[in-house]
Scaffold this motif. Structure first.
Motif, PDB file in Angstrom:
ATOM      1  N   SER A 201       0.861  -1.177   0.000  1.00 37.89           N
ATOM      2  CA  SER A 201       0.000   0.000   0.000  1.00 37.89           C
ATOM      3  C   SER A 201       0.899   1.229   0.000  1.00 37.89           C
ATOM      4  N   ILE A 202       0.653   2.137  -0.963  1.00 40.06           N
ATOM      5  CA  ILE A 202       1.553   3.282  -1.099  1.00 40.06           C
ATOM      6  C   ILE A 202       1.044   4.497  -0.345  1.00 40.06           C
ATOM      7  N   ASN A 203      -0.233   4.486   0.043  1.00 41.19           N
ATOM      8  CA  ASN A 203      -0.781   5.638   0.739  1.00 41.19           C
ATOM      9  C   ASN A 203      -0.999   5.320   2.212  1.00 41.19           C
ATOM     10  N   ASP A 204       0.115   5.107   2.915  1.00 41.62           N
ATOM     11  CA  ASP A 204       0.016   4.823   4.340  1.00 41.62           C
ATOM     12  C   ASP A 204      -0.043   6.127   5.130  1.00 41.62           C
ATOM     13  N   LEU A 205      -1.018   6.203   5.996  1.00 39.17           N
ATOM     14  CA  LEU A 205      -1.145   7.389   6.848  1.00 39.17           C
ATOM     15  C   LEU A 205      -0.573   7.047   8.220  1.00 39.17           C
ATOM     16  N   PRO A 206       0.521   7.693   8.622  1.00 40.05           N
ATOM     17  CA  PRO A 206       1.078   7.392   9.944  1.00 40.05           C
ATOM     18  C   PRO A 206       0.106   7.824  11.038  1.00 40.05           C
ATOM     19  N   VAL A 207      -0.008   7.004  12.065  1.00 45.71           N
ATOM     20  CA  VAL A 207      -0.889   7.373  13.182  1.00 45.71           C
ATOM     21  C   VAL A 207      -0.159   8.416  14.011  1.00 45.71           C
ATOM     22  N   HIS A 208      -0.640   9.643  13.943  1.00 46.90           N
ATOM     23  CA  HIS A 208       0.044  10.747  14.619  1.00 46.90           C
ATOM     24  C   HIS A 208      -0.265  10.702  16.111  1.00 46.90           C
ATOM     25  N   PRO A 236      -4.227  22.360  16.324  1.00 47.12           N
ATOM     26  CA  PRO A 236      -4.370  23.395  15.287  1.00 47.12           C
ATOM     27  C   PRO A 236      -3.402  23.239  14.116  1.00 47.12           C
ATOM     28  N   THR A 237      -2.261  22.609  14.326  1.00 48.73           N
ATOM     29  CA  THR A 237      -1.297  22.493  13.224  1.00 48.73           C
ATOM     30  C   THR A 237      -1.394  21.169  12.478  1.00 48.73           C
ATOM     31  N   LEU A 238      -2.252  20.288  12.978  1.00 44.04           N
ATOM     32  CA  LEU A 238      -2.324  18.960  12.340  1.00 44.04           C
ATOM     33  C   LEU A 238      -3.065  19.060  11.004  1.00 44.04           C
ATOM     34  N   LEU A 239      -2.445  18.460   9.970  1.00 42.46           N
ATOM     35  CA  LEU A 239      -3.066  18.486   8.644  1.00 42.46           C
ATOM     36  C   LEU A 239      -4.053  17.331   8.512  1.00 42.46           C
ATOM     37  N   PRO A 240      -5.059  17.471   7.652  1.00 43.97           N
ATOM     38  CA  PRO A 240      -5.996  16.358   7.451  1.00 43.97           C
ATOM     39  C   PRO A 240      -5.316  15.214   6.699  1.00 43.97           C
ATOM     40  N   ALA A 241      -5.955  14.041   6.740  1.00 38.67           N
ATOM     41  CA  ALA A 241      -5.366  12.838   6.133  1.00 38.67           C
ATOM     42  C   ALA A 241      -5.062  13.062   4.657  1.00 38.67           C
ATOM     43  N   ASP A 242      -5.902  13.843   3.984  1.00 40.52           N
ATOM     44  CA  ASP A 242      -5.731  14.061   2.545  1.00 40.52           C
ATOM     45  C   ASP A 242      -4.368  14.658   2.218  1.00 40.52           C
ATOM     46  N   LYS A 243      -3.833  15.434   3.166  1.00 42.00           N
ATOM     47  CA  LYS A 243      -2.556  16.092   2.889  1.00 42.00           C
ATOM     48  C   LYS A 243      -1.381  15.372   3.506  1.00 42.00           C
ATOM     49  N   ARG A 244      -1.652  14.390   4.374  1.00 41.22           N
ATOM     50  CA  ARG A 244      -0.546  13.723   5.052  1.00 41.22           C
ATOM     51  C   ARG A 244      -0.131  12.426   4.388  1.00 41.22           C
ATOM     52  N   ILE A 245      -0.863  11.965   3.405  1.00 39.12           N
ATOM     53  CA  ILE A 245      -0.475  10.715   2.734  1.00 39.12           C
ATOM     54  C   ILE A 245       0.591  11.016   1.681  1.00 39.12           C
ATOM     55  N   PRO A 246       1.398  10.000   1.295  1.00 43.30           N
ATOM     56  CA  PRO A 246       2.503  10.268   0.362  1.00 43.30           C
ATOM     57  C   PRO A 246       2.058  10.649  -1.044  1.00 43.30           C
ATOM     58  N   HIS A 247       0.855  10.235  -1.469  1.00 44.97           N
ATOM     59  CA  HIS A 247       0.426  10.525  -2.843  1.00 44.97           C
ATOM     60  C   HIS A 247      -0.852  11.350  -2.865  1.00 44.97           C
ATOM     61  N   PRO A 248      -0.832  12.598  -2.362  1.00 45.85           N
ATOM     62  CA  PRO A 248      -2.078  13.378  -2.354  1.00 45.85           C
ATOM     63  C   PRO A 248      -2.573  13.696  -3.767  1.00 45.85           C
ATOM     64  N   GLU A 249      -1.665  13.687  -4.750  1.00 47.48           N
ATOM     65  CA  GLU A 249      -2.093  14.040  -6.114  1.00 47.48           C
ATOM     66  C   GLU A 249      -3.030  12.979  -6.696  1.00 47.48           C
ATOM     67  N   LEU A 250      -2.963  11.762  -6.160  1.00 48.02           N
ATOM     68  CA  LEU A 250      -3.892  10.722  -6.628  1.00 48.02           C
ATOM     69  C   LEU A 250      -5.332  11.094  -6.287  1.00 48.02           C
TER      70      LEU A 250
ATOM     71  N   ASP B  68      10.305   2.041  24.234  1.00 48.78           N
ATOM     72  CA  ASP B  68       9.428   3.176  23.968  1.00 48.78           C
ATOM     73  C   ASP B  68       7.983   2.696  24.020  1.00 48.78           C
ATOM     74  N   ARG B  69       7.180   3.352  24.862  1.00 50.20           N
ATOM     75  CA  ARG B  69       5.799   2.886  24.976  1.00 50.20           C
ATOM     76  C   ARG B  69       4.942   3.386  23.826  1.00 50.20           C
ATOM     77  N   ARG B  70       5.440   4.370  23.065  1.00 51.22           N
ATOM     78  CA  ARG B  70       4.666   4.848  21.909  1.00 51.22           C
ATOM     79  C   ARG B  70       4.984   3.972  20.719  1.00 51.22           C
ATOM     80  N   LEU B  71       4.020   3.193  20.297  1.00 51.78           N
ATOM     81  CA  LEU B  71       4.278   2.206  19.246  1.00 51.78           C
ATOM     82  C   LEU B  71       3.829   2.758  17.898  1.00 51.78           C
ATOM     83  N   PRO B  72       4.689   2.665  16.901  1.00 54.97           N
ATOM     84  CA  PRO B  72       4.361   3.264  15.602  1.00 54.97           C
ATOM     85  C   PRO B  72       3.361   2.423  14.819  1.00 54.97           C
ATOM     86  N   ALA B  73       2.450   3.101  14.145  1.00 57.72           N
ATOM     87  CA  ALA B  73       1.460   2.400  13.330  1.00 57.72           C
ATOM     88  C   ALA B  73       1.068   3.263  12.143  1.00 57.72           C
ATOM     89  N   VAL B  74       0.551   2.615  11.108  1.00 58.66           N
ATOM     90  CA  VAL B  74       0.026   3.355   9.960  1.00 58.66           C
ATOM     91  C   VAL B  74      -1.348   2.796   9.602  1.00 58.66           C
TER      92      VAL B  74
END
Lengths: 349, 456
Positions: A201-208, A236-250, B68-74
């Motif tokens: 999957s190329i559009n992975d959204l990291p869990v912030h 306030p500075t967090l971007l929506p998922a649409d802008k945080r994925i690697p391929h927003p142009e898709l 690290d207790r913060r575990l990375p996920a996607v």
């Protein structure tokens, strides 16, 4: 142990031809699970169906037409037989062992959440290298075409160019090792002329970390509460998922498609957008260079250039230990020159 | 780090290694029973089990600081869904999205296995990454490679096994070391043969003896000659180095048998038809040999190089133009030469001498084909030569029980040809899948995670 190694464990001694060979693919007594009768329903097809595959295709179609089947039914039947013939050929090529199932790909039987995932086949790597280096395609479009992560595309090109360099220098490649290992691993193939198989999957959204909290925001029923609003609510500075994925142009292309633009228009619009972005980047770089020229004094050294810049002493903060300040912090002597202090580098350029 | 009983069988500990003892332990060790244990005991057991696998050479105090207790996920996103919806559809209906028309049919959403990521900081270590890229047979060995200076990171020598790889770092191991680590073990210092070869040979002999016994019992006056003769020959060819043999013909034969073996290795990808051709190869090569002697008896020398040059000479001596048309047309390489063939005017119905000339040409063509095949096999043999000076058994083949451990996690991109890999990113968890390879159940890993959470 020896009883196991000479009994059920014997299967692991040598690799299984053109297949992976993990623990979870076998039962307790060392039999391949996927070759068992009950787990291979496809093999229980009737003899007549098997015999049909050996017959001439035209004969079968003629017979079916005569017996009063409609054209569409005949075509469907032919497609099915073609598929089954291909399947049978593949099966024969693998020496009668069916393809691995998802459950067979677990090297660790206890861990259900870990699977051995396919690696890029050599043909695919070569193709990616060709597209990026010879055809000068950008990494993003190659990544989107083959369903390969952008970083992986870059890594493939880097490693391939090292390989080519070795070949030019006449350095010996580890070819037998390569062949043996690739035969043991599941692979994503490259088939000329067919739609590429998606590798990952190329559009992975990291869990912030900001989004890990649970929160309750009252919103009126009539309000369209979008992803953008949700991101704002988290931070306030967090971007929506649409802008945080690697391929927003898709997403943009899909939106244009939904809006009813045809293929050529979409491509033209994308090109315009790319040019715009490139101009913006260039402008930003120019401004940065301007800023540096204004604020920095560069003194050429023998090996390095020395850059001098004015700093404010006020940025150290209340405790004098602000993170983005310059200078030594007092109070704790440096121990890095002491005996026995190992300094492992944190990065290699 | 426990130095003795590293692969103990009585109280088995799972290790990061490809040892057969370890593989056996993988089949033995399960999830520890929790029924009559306190929570503390459960956590203790889980911690000791998991730490035995995940880099036990790192001291506990160092690991607890790395933890690290913060575990990375996607979460994989579908761009079409994002294009079609702006997110407000999640609040439709009674506030949690519209109810689906058809229920029950939808697949249950998979959970993200966070607990399986408990040891993710350790995957960043250079020695672990080398082992994960299949360049060493254990993390201990990978560590040794690093310490002994066989590993480079971004082209610079790196001697610290604890170096934390950054995304984008390329690490390379000396190919000789990789071949040594992953190849079959040598039996004796002065012989290229491996323990595996010897064992396989013994088993083959035993099976053969059994077969012979059966045959003898079935019928007294049968000749079990042909099959056994062939395999005897094969054994001889595999055991003796071709350079050792004085008789060039014998050397060629042994070479041919080895060539056959080499070609056998690549059989898997070949179609059934091609395999049949290969089987005919050994039969037809006998003919070639007799022809070879006829063509240039003086040229044949008693070394491989001589044979190779001899082969090359045969290839030049039999020009492709001599090949009769009908044979040429049904070969693959014919396509290139077809236009030449088209220039040849249509021959009249061949008379008897013409036919004999034709068959002569066919024979020559066959000889050339065989010589080409042998040449290809020799090229492959050169790639993987027999050399008793190497620290691993030659010709190189993977060590036993390697395939059960062979996988490459997604956070690495490996090029085996140059024995280099790129650490793409840190491992992450995604729905239904964790990228940290660990042999333990998620529950065990969760308990271990809880152990390290204390005082934090």
């Amino acid at each position: 142990m020896w009883a196991w190694l000479n009994g059920p464990g014997k299967a692991f001694r040598d690799p299984l031809p053109s297949s992976t060979n993990y623990l979870s693919a076998y039962d307790k007594s060392g039999n391949l699970l996927r070759t068992r009768q009950d787990s291979a329903p496809r093999r229980q097809r009737s003899e007549s169906a098997e015999a049909e595959l050996d017959e001439d295709e035209d004969d079968i179609q003629k017979r079916e037409l005569e017996s009063g089947a409609s054209e569409e039914e005949v075509r469907k039947g032919a497609d099915l037989r073609a598929l089954r013939r291909r399947e049978r050929e593949e099966l024969e090529a693998r020496g009668g062992i069916p393809k691995e199932r998802v459950g067979d790909m677990r090297p660790y039987p206890l861990n259900q959440q870990f699977r051995s995932q396919p690696v890029l086949s050599e043909d695919l790597r070569e193709k990616i290298y060709e597209l990026v280096v010879l055809d000068r395609l950008d990494l993003k479009s190659v990544s989107a075409t083959f369903g390969v992560d952008i970083r992986r595309v870059a890594a493939v090109v880097r490693l391939k160019s090292l390989e080519k360099q070795w070949m030019e220098e006449g350095k010996k490649l580890a070819k037998p090792y390569n062949d043996a290992v690739m035969a043991m691993l599941p692979q994503t193939p490259y088939q000329e002329g067919r739609t590429p198989q998606v590798h990952e999957s190329i559009n992975d959204l990291p869990v912030h970390p900001y989004t890990r909290q649970q929160m309750f925001i009252p919103a009126s029923e009539s309000r369209a509460y979008t992803r953008e609003d949700a991101a704002k609510a988290f931070h306030p500075t967090l971007l929506p998922a649409d802008k945080r994925i690697p391929h927003p142009e898709l997403i943009q292309i899909a939106k244009w498609e939904l809006a009813g633009h045809d293929r050529d228009t979409r491509q033209r619009m994308m090109r315009e957008k790319d040019a715009e972005a490139a101009a913006k980047r260039a402008e930003k770089e120019r401004r940065q260079a301007d800023y540096e020229a204004r604020t920095q004094v560069v003194v050429k050294g023998r090996r390095w250039d020395f850059k001098f810049e004015d700093v404010s002493a006020e940025t150290v903060g209340k405790d004098g230990r602000g993170r983005h300040t310059v200078g030594l912090r007092y109070g704790m002597p440096l121990e890095d020159r002491k005996r026995g202090q190992i300094k492992i580098p944190t990065s290699v350029e | 780090m426990p130095r003795n009983k590293f692969h103990g069988l009585k109280r088995p500990k799972l290790r990061q290694s490809w040892s057969k003892y370890n593989l056996y332990n993988f089949t033995k060790v399960g999830t520890p029973p929790a029924a009559n244990k306190t929570f503390f005991q459960q956590k203790w057991v889980a911690k000791s089990m998991t730490r035995g696998y995940h880099n036990p050479q790192i001291k506990e105090k160092h690991w607890t600081r790395m933890f690290d207790r913060r575990l990375p996920a996607v979460v994989p996103m579908d761009y079409r869904y994002l294009a079609e919806n702006d997110g407000s559809e999640m609040a439709l209906g009674r506030g949690s999205g519209l109810e689906k028309a058809e229920e029950g049919r939808e697949r249950k959403k998979q959970k993200t296995p966070y607990m399986n990521m408990a040891f993710h900081p350790l995957e960043r270590r250079l020695d672990t990454a080398i082992w994960r890229a299949l360049f060493a047979s254990s993390t201990k060995q990978a560590r040794q490679f690093v310490v002994h200076g066989a590993v480079r990171v971004n082209g610079k020598k790196m001697i610290y096994p604890g170096y934390q790889l950054n995304p984008g770092d390329m690490f390379s191991v000396e190919p000789e070391q990789v071949l040594f680590a992953t190849g079959a073990k040598k039996r004796r210092k002065d012989s290229p043969k491996s323990l595996q070869d010897v064992r396989d040979l013994k088993e083959e002999q035993r099976a053969l003896a059994m077969e012979r016994e059966q045959e003898r019992q079935e019928q007294e006056d049968s000749d079990a000659g042909a099959a056994t003769l062939e395999s005897d020959e094969e054994r001889e060819a595999m055991s003796g180095r071709p350079e050792d043999q004085d008789d060039p013909k014998k050397a060629l034969r042994s070479l041919m048998i080895r060539a056959q073996k080499i070609l056998d290795d690549s059989k898997r990808k070949l179609s059934g038809k091609r395999q049949q051709e290969l089987r005919q190869f050994s039969r037809s090569i006998k003919k070639t040999m007799s022809k070879l002697r006829g063509i240039e008896e003086a040229n044949v020398e008693d070394t491989i190089d001589g044979l190779e040059s001899g082969l090359a000479e045969i290839l030049t001596k039999i020009p492709q133009d001599e090949v009769p048309r009908e044979v040429r047309l049904d070969t693959a390489e014919a396509a290139e030469k077809r236009d030449e063939a088209n220039n040849v005017p249509e021959e009249p119905q061949p008379t008897e001498p013409a036919i004999s000339r034709q068959t002569g040409k066919v024979d020559e063509y066959r000889a050339r084909k065989d010589a080409e095949l042998l040449h290809a096999a020799l090229a492959r043999a050169n790639e993987n030569p027999i050399d008793s000076s190497k620290p691993y058994a030659t010709p190189w083949k993977p060590r036993e029980f390697m395939s059960a451990f062979a996988f490459i996690p997604r956070y690495l991109e490996v090029n085996q040809n140059v024995c280099s890999a790129v650490y793409l990113r840190h491992p992450v968890a995604r729905p239904g899948l964790a990228e940290v390879p660990s042999p333990f159940h998620g529950e065990t890993l969760g308990l271990a995670f809880n152990w390290y959470l204390r005082r934090r």
